[in-house]
Design a protein around this motif. Structure first.
Motif, PDB file in Angstrom:
ATOM      1  N   ARG D  26       0.822  -1.206   0.000  1.00  0.00           N
ATOM      2  CA  ARG D  26       0.000   0.000   0.000  1.00  0.00           C
ATOM      3  C   ARG D  26       0.860   1.261   0.000  1.00  0.00           C
ATOM      4  O   ARG D  26       2.037   1.230   0.350  1.00  0.00           O
ATOM      5  CB  ARG D  26      -0.893   0.006   1.242  1.00  0.00           C
ATOM      6  CG  ARG D  26      -1.977  -1.052   1.202  1.00  0.00           C
ATOM      7  CD  ARG D  26      -2.702  -1.120   2.521  1.00  0.00           C
ATOM      8  NE  ARG D  26      -1.828  -1.648   3.571  1.00  0.00           N
ATOM      9  CZ  ARG D  26      -2.089  -1.601   4.873  1.00  0.00           C
ATOM     10  NH1 ARG D  26      -3.193  -1.012   5.292  1.00  0.00           N
ATOM     11  NH2 ARG D  26      -1.276  -2.117   5.751  1.00  0.00           N
ATOM     12  N   ALA D  27       0.224   2.374  -0.350  1.00  0.00           N
ATOM     13  CA  ALA D  27       0.884   3.664  -0.257  1.00  0.00           C
ATOM     14  C   ALA D  27       1.355   3.855   1.183  1.00  0.00           C
ATOM     15  O   ALA D  27       0.572   3.658   2.125  1.00  0.00           O
ATOM     16  CB  ALA D  27      -0.094   4.773  -0.651  1.00  0.00           C
ATOM     17  N   THR D  28       2.602   4.250   1.341  1.00  0.00           N
ATOM     18  CA  THR D  28       3.211   4.338   2.663  1.00  0.00           C
ATOM     19  C   THR D  28       3.953   5.668   2.777  1.00  0.00           C
ATOM     20  O   THR D  28       4.611   6.089   1.833  1.00  0.00           O
ATOM     21  CB  THR D  28       4.191   3.157   2.844  1.00  0.00           C
ATOM     22  OG1 THR D  28       3.450   1.948   2.712  1.00  0.00           O
ATOM     23  CG2 THR D  28       4.855   3.175   4.197  1.00  0.00           C
ATOM     24  N   TYR D  53      -3.591   5.270   8.760  1.00  0.00           N
ATOM     25  CA  TYR D  53      -3.836   6.241   7.688  1.00  0.00           C
ATOM     26  C   TYR D  53      -3.966   5.476   6.388  1.00  0.00           C
ATOM     27  O   TYR D  53      -3.474   4.353   6.265  1.00  0.00           O
ATOM     28  CB  TYR D  53      -2.688   7.276   7.608  1.00  0.00           C
ATOM     29  CG  TYR D  53      -1.361   6.692   7.189  1.00  0.00           C
ATOM     30  CD1 TYR D  53      -0.481   6.145   8.130  1.00  0.00           C
ATOM     31  CD2 TYR D  53      -0.981   6.663   5.847  1.00  0.00           C
ATOM     32  CE1 TYR D  53       0.737   5.582   7.745  1.00  0.00           C
ATOM     33  CE2 TYR D  53       0.231   6.108   5.459  1.00  0.00           C
ATOM     34  CZ  TYR D  53       1.089   5.566   6.411  1.00  0.00           C
ATOM     35  OH  TYR D  53       2.278   5.010   6.034  1.00  0.00           O
ATOM     36  N   MET D  54      -4.664   6.052   5.427  1.00  0.00           N
ATOM     37  CA  MET D  54      -4.789   5.463   4.088  1.00  0.00           C
ATOM     38  C   MET D  54      -4.469   6.541   3.062  1.00  0.00           C
ATOM     39  O   MET D  54      -5.049   7.626   3.117  1.00  0.00           O
ATOM     40  CB  MET D  54      -6.219   4.973   3.856  1.00  0.00           C
ATOM     41  CG  MET D  54      -6.460   4.462   2.433  1.00  0.00           C
ATOM     42  SD  MET D  54      -8.209   4.139   2.079  1.00  0.00           S
ATOM     43  CE  MET D  54      -8.373   2.437   2.591  1.00  0.00           C
ATOM     44  N   GLY D  55      -3.563   6.238   2.145  1.00  0.00           N
ATOM     45  CA  GLY D  55      -3.274   7.158   1.053  1.00  0.00           C
ATOM     46  C   GLY D  55      -2.181   8.147   1.363  1.00  0.00           C
ATOM     47  O   GLY D  55      -1.705   8.249   2.498  1.00  0.00           O
ATOM     48  N   ASP D  56      -1.800   8.887   0.328  1.00  0.00           N
ATOM     49  CA  ASP D  56      -0.758   9.910   0.408  1.00  0.00           C
ATOM     50  C   ASP D  56      -1.038  10.939  -0.687  1.00  0.00           C
ATOM     51  O   ASP D  56      -2.098  10.887  -1.317  1.00  0.00           O
ATOM     52  CB  ASP D  56       0.617   9.262   0.236  1.00  0.00           C
ATOM     53  CG  ASP D  56       0.750   8.475  -1.072  1.00  0.00           C
ATOM     54  OD1 ASP D  56      -0.197   8.520  -1.894  1.00  0.00           O
ATOM     55  OD2 ASP D  56       1.775   7.811  -1.281  1.00  0.00           O
ATOM     56  N   SER D  58       0.054  11.129  -3.581  1.00  0.00           N
ATOM     57  CA  SER D  58      -0.137  10.463  -4.878  1.00  0.00           C
ATOM     58  C   SER D  58      -1.535   9.881  -5.027  1.00  0.00           C
ATOM     59  O   SER D  58      -2.062   9.785  -6.138  1.00  0.00           O
ATOM     60  CB  SER D  58       0.871   9.329  -5.053  1.00  0.00           C
ATOM     61  OG  SER D  58       2.168   9.853  -5.081  1.00  0.00           O
ATOM     62  N   ALA D  59      -2.129   9.452  -3.929  1.00  0.00           N
ATOM     63  CA  ALA D  59      -3.474   8.887  -4.000  1.00  0.00           C
ATOM     64  C   ALA D  59      -4.491   9.945  -4.437  1.00  0.00           C
ATOM     65  O   ALA D  59      -5.486   9.637  -5.094  1.00  0.00           O
ATOM     66  CB  ALA D  59      -3.875   8.300  -2.651  1.00  0.00           C
ATOM     67  N   GLU D  95     -11.002  13.150  -0.701  1.00  0.00           N
ATOM     68  CA  GLU D  95     -11.724  12.153   0.100  1.00  0.00           C
ATOM     69  C   GLU D  95     -11.082  10.772  -0.004  1.00  0.00           C
ATOM     70  O   GLU D  95     -11.459   9.856   0.724  1.00  0.00           O
ATOM     71  CB  GLU D  95     -13.189  12.072  -0.352  1.00  0.00           C
ATOM     72  CG  GLU D  95     -13.974  13.348  -0.082  1.00  0.00           C
ATOM     73  CD  GLU D  95     -15.394  13.302  -0.632  1.00  0.00           C
ATOM     74  OE1 GLU D  95     -15.830  12.221  -1.058  1.00  0.00           O
ATOM     75  OE2 GLU D  95     -16.049  14.358  -0.644  1.00  0.00           O
ATOM     76  N   MET D  96     -10.146  10.602  -0.904  1.00  0.00           N
ATOM     77  CA  MET D  96      -9.516   9.296  -1.107  1.00  0.00           C
ATOM     78  C   MET D  96      -8.451   8.982  -0.040  1.00  0.00           C
ATOM     79  O   MET D  96      -7.927   7.871  -0.003  1.00  0.00           O
ATOM     80  CB  MET D  96      -8.910   9.215  -2.504  1.00  0.00           C
ATOM     81  CG  MET D  96      -9.959   9.106  -3.605  1.00  0.00           C
ATOM     82  SD  MET D  96     -10.804   7.473  -3.579  1.00  0.00           S
ATOM     83  CE  MET D  96     -12.512   7.970  -3.898  1.00  0.00           C
ATOM     84  N   CYS D  97      -8.137   9.961   0.805  1.00  0.00           N
ATOM     85  CA  CYS D  97      -7.205   9.724   1.911  1.00  0.00           C
ATOM     86  C   CYS D  97      -7.987   9.697   3.224  1.00  0.00           C
ATOM     87  O   CYS D  97      -8.974  10.415   3.373  1.00  0.00           O
ATOM     88  CB  CYS D  97      -6.158  10.833   1.976  1.00  0.00           C
ATOM     89  SG  CYS D  97      -5.081  10.832   0.542  1.00  0.00           S
ATOM     90  N   GLU D  98      -7.535   8.902   4.143  1.00  0.00           N
ATOM     91  CA  GLU D  98      -8.279   8.710   5.395  1.00  0.00           C
ATOM     92  C   GLU D  98      -7.293   8.649   6.567  1.00  0.00           C
ATOM     93  O   GLU D  98      -6.219   8.050   6.447  1.00  0.00           O
ATOM     94  CB  GLU D  98      -9.064   7.385   5.287  1.00  0.00           C
ATOM     95  CG  GLU D  98     -10.089   7.144   6.338  1.00  0.00           C
ATOM     96  CD  GLU D  98     -11.496   7.651   5.976  1.00  0.00           C
ATOM     97  OE1 GLU D  98     -11.744   8.009   4.802  1.00  0.00           O
ATOM     98  OE2 GLU D  98     -12.342   7.703   6.886  1.00  0.00           O
ATOM     99  N   LEU D  99      -7.697   9.234   7.684  1.00  0.00           N
ATOM    100  CA  LEU D  99      -6.850   9.255   8.872  1.00  0.00           C
ATOM    101  C   LEU D  99      -7.644   8.767  10.080  1.00  0.00           C
ATOM    102  O   LEU D  99      -8.814   9.121  10.238  1.00  0.00           O
ATOM    103  CB  LEU D  99      -6.360  10.693   9.131  1.00  0.00           C
ATOM    104  CG  LEU D  99      -5.382  10.897  10.293  1.00  0.00           C
ATOM    105  CD1 LEU D  99      -4.072  10.157  10.065  1.00  0.00           C
ATOM    106  CD2 LEU D  99      -5.106  12.392  10.477  1.00  0.00           C
ATOM    107  N   ASP D 215     -12.042  11.439   6.431  1.00  0.00           N
ATOM    108  CA  ASP D 215     -11.293  11.579   5.182  1.00  0.00           C
ATOM    109  C   ASP D 215     -10.651  12.962   5.120  1.00  0.00           C
ATOM    110  O   ASP D 215     -11.024  13.878   5.858  1.00  0.00           O
ATOM    111  CB  ASP D 215     -12.183  11.289   3.963  1.00  0.00           C
ATOM    112  CG  ASP D 215     -13.249  12.329   3.748  1.00  0.00           C
ATOM    113  OD1 ASP D 215     -12.917  13.522   3.561  1.00  0.00           O
ATOM    114  OD2 ASP D 215     -14.442  11.971   3.773  1.00  0.00           O
TER     115      ASP D 215
END
Lengths: 305, 305, 305, 305
Positions: D26-28, D53-56, D58-59, D95-99, D215
């Motif tokens: 995954r994106a890290t 967390y999800m995404g960065d 680039s996401a 919205e594609m990133c989540e914390l 998000d």
């Protein structure tokens, strides 16, 4: 040849049963009462009509005063308080008003519209029912070429033969797709394809309809994006009609919305800094602004009007 | 002849950059790592692939234990706690997991899917870009007739000539609509119609794609409705693939979901009352149940399995 | 000594201005008109009052028929259609009705209530305004001991000296906390602490108030959880009053909700399987059920009533 | 004497199990990995720590390019595209990133925070568990007087005797309320009041904790309002810590957010008109601006910096 009529028996029954005024103690807006159930035509077969509403300008003020206490009463009149709420992005008082619309619209417009998630929707189902033979065919003055400078924009209006050719294609393909739809559904000498499958042959300019219910805060958000010059013309045509409706329904809120959102503008920190320097008489260039070429162009457009 | 490939340069760049494993301290599920970026084919040109995920079964338990305190720890193992949460409709712990999918799907499926509002979506825009010549044509065993008993259902599979005729229509109309789309867009000897207009000629079986991100609670809600026998086959095909994915990702939560939601059933007060009487040996008829004919039929089907 | 009065000048102004019935073409429910602006007392100082509503049973039916087409008209009467929608979890038609309440409630109840996110809220702000000296003190028959079997439950009612001691503590600490609040706010011979800070000294049994607006689908979800026997008594007291109101407002929808949600029950796949075996005369034990001890206990309670 | 420690066994178990890095595709984000599970102290006993967390950056770009097509790739680098998205209010790519955060905070802060509805929350339940004896007592330099010009604002810091008196009250009342809480709960020689009731005696400066998942788009909205100079200091302290975290997580998105939202400003149509006239050298007064006195004051402050 345009047809915005609503001739199904349900709509007629509703219209009749609602034709008789009743008494209510609720907030009531005479100018909205005049619009209720009236078909406001949009595009060639579409419409918007208000089916119900909750609240008025006073309901916004009332909710704000629950939050901020009776003390605010003296400080400001209602329109001033509403302007203050809009200026400082207080969204919850505007959520206290609600509007319910019945809308008939092409599917490609519905696909943009539905992206606004904070609303309630009941759409005509082509799994249960057979769609009517009604397609959006643009008027000649809306038949625009692809913009050469903007990937998502429209350029000049098509002319002459090309326009004629496009209209011919759209009309012909729509009719042909609908003929095929009917042929597949037909149970005359065959089983007849399931409705939920047959509909896949229909193009995105076919009309659908729905009930759409939304609070005023989210409606303003919708209108800011969709009544904007950058929105696609076809959805803007709906947004423009709704703007007129909202102006009648909550005139003070609409006036504040118009001034702060529709006619207002947002500046970045860099833009604000440039502006302050320019107001002091400094000559500021793109290089000195910290902005990219694209941002600078938009900034220049903004301040020169 | 099926084509589920993702050949655009962006997807390839992503796939490559992500091919190198990195270290993380986050919750990690090996079985989901194996699925990441892998194309899971659906229908004739569609796919689902997992792009990212957050959390695992332990993340659900962890969130539940914040709420209910450390005392719950001894009482129950993790799977038992997850079953308890599912049984008692505690939704917030399941919201602590999140899944992001890249999906390629026909527009008429997308239109059903988007009705699930509590999710994040970025769809391919046909205002900016030109859609590919890819259309869903049902396999022969999914070419169903309209149900004669259920307005929204499918009946038997079409046979022989009728099936052939339908497939011919769908294929021919799709190609023809796309030819017209290209002809209108072409800038060869003409201006070329704006993309945002030309797309209206395309039928609902054309493929689109999107990124779709959703929390596990809302994903379960989606799966309960769309992996159900009453859902339209085409969206169910996607839901079924996602079910397999979720089973790997959060096995304990999925097992509870399967038992309580997919295989479970809801009884009305009237149904519950009948059941209790029947368990005591009483013969209960529709008349004595207080149910309508339709409800009674559904109730009978439920208890006889 | 109870005081549910609303004596502030704003509320009075509203009440007066709304006392005069007006004419409307909107859906109107006479039984709700009777309830409008009327204070329904809850607990010792709290209340619920309806401030506005949108829609009625017919609005639900009307929205459903947009979706499912005119064909459904003959098949079923309105109440039957509403039962069908409720049974098959069709939520969107119920979202077409909206209710706006003015509620006065203790802060610890407000903290549970606000967890229902799909609603609009304007709460009295203790940053702007000074809270009144009003605290919830339980009636003696609601002064319950901690349950010895259930971490979150209530046991028997406290008796004698212990009850007296608790009431004395609650009353005394409330008054003392409010005295301190006033002492810190006072500008008599000192600057006076900011309101937004002083409020932190007030306990969770102080009353607050808010406007709360919600659609009927989400209201039913709230009522199912909060009018339930497992809900804390204090929020249930509010939910019970709202149930009575909804029964008057949308009687057919409320009847369906009561039968399917309040009086209904959910079975797991395992439970359903046991049931079918039991109806065929089989003796089923916990071991043979596949359920845990806790699930089996709940299942037994469910089927024996 | 400050205590931000997390000493419960669950948190320790999590911390340990997560101490071992694992491999992921995954994106890290290395800088976020460094922050994971680390306690960031806020106020006297509170904290924020990132749990997942999800995404960065680039996401965000990746999702935007799904929407706008591969063509955008050449036009702009990633940071430029992110700035463009922020400038034009494109919310869905963010919205594609989540914390996911674990937060310990005073109840009166939690009550403001929870008003942001588009997030997932699991809060420590005082119905199930007993709260700890931890209360927020402001540091002396945050003990502000009520503003004399602004109903919801803070004025100068309290001094001398008044400050000492306030601190004494807050400390004393907190301890006393907690003593009473324990006395009511005690099962020593009495039944012990239910936890769900006893908690009502606790003041709003007691600490609670929750898991909060959101998000990036909605997080930015939260930060714009709560890291703002007009937000109450105590919630701003949390927002400021989160800002630092987000800066590490998605540096390009945060930079755009800072420039457009935190440092940017919104002008009304009237304000924009005045500005254009001023840039042309015209002297504009309040009378000629069409603004009210309050608006004019805010406008003057804005353009002079």
């Amino acid at each position: 040849m345009k047809d915005h009529a609503v001739t199904d028996p349900i709509s007629e029954a509703i219209a009749q049963s609602r034709a008789t005024p009743r008494q209510t103690l609720r907030a009531t807006v005479p100018a909205m009462e005049d619009r209720l159930y009236t078909i406001h035509p949009v595009l060639d077969h579409g419409f918007v009509r208000a089916v119900d509403y909750m609240g008025d300008d006073s309901a916004i003020v009332q909710a704000a005063r629950v939050s901020y206490g009776a003390g605010t009463k003296k400080a400001r009149d209602d329109a001033g308080l509403i302007r203050y709420l809009m200026r400082h992005w207080h969204s919850t008082p505007f959520e206290m008003c609600e509007l319910k619309l019945h809308v008939k619209l092409p599917v490609f417009v519905a696909r943009q519209w539905i992206r606004h998630r904070t609303a309630n929707v009941n759409e005509y189902s082509a799994r249960y029912s057979i769609l009517d033979r009604e397609f959006y065919i643009p008027a000649e003055d809306h038949l625009a070429a692809q913009s050469t400078t903007n990937n998502q924009g429209r350029g000049q209006v098509l002319e002459g033969e090309e326009a004629a050719r496009v209209l011919e294609i759209l009309r012909h393909d729509s009719m042909r797709a609908y003929d095929s739809y009917e042929a597949m559904l037909s149970q005359d000498g065959q089983q007849g394809l399931a409705r939920e499958l047959a509909r896949m042959n229909l193009p995105a300019n076919i009309y659908t309809q729905w009930y759409w219910k939304v609070d005023l805060h989210n409606l303003f958000h919708f209108l800011r994006l969709r009544a904007d010059a950058h929105a696609q013309y076809e959805i803007r045509a709906y947004a423009d009609v709704i703007c007129e409706m909202v102006k009648d329904w909550v005139p003070a809120a609409y006036a504040a919305f118009e001034d702060y959102r529709m006619n207002g503008a947002h500046l970045s920190g860099k833009g604000l800094d440039c502006l302050r320097r320019m107001l002091k008489g400094e000559q500021v260039s793109q290089e000195g602004s910290g902005m990219s070429a694209g941002e600078w162009r938009e900034f220049q457009a903004l301040i020169s009007g």
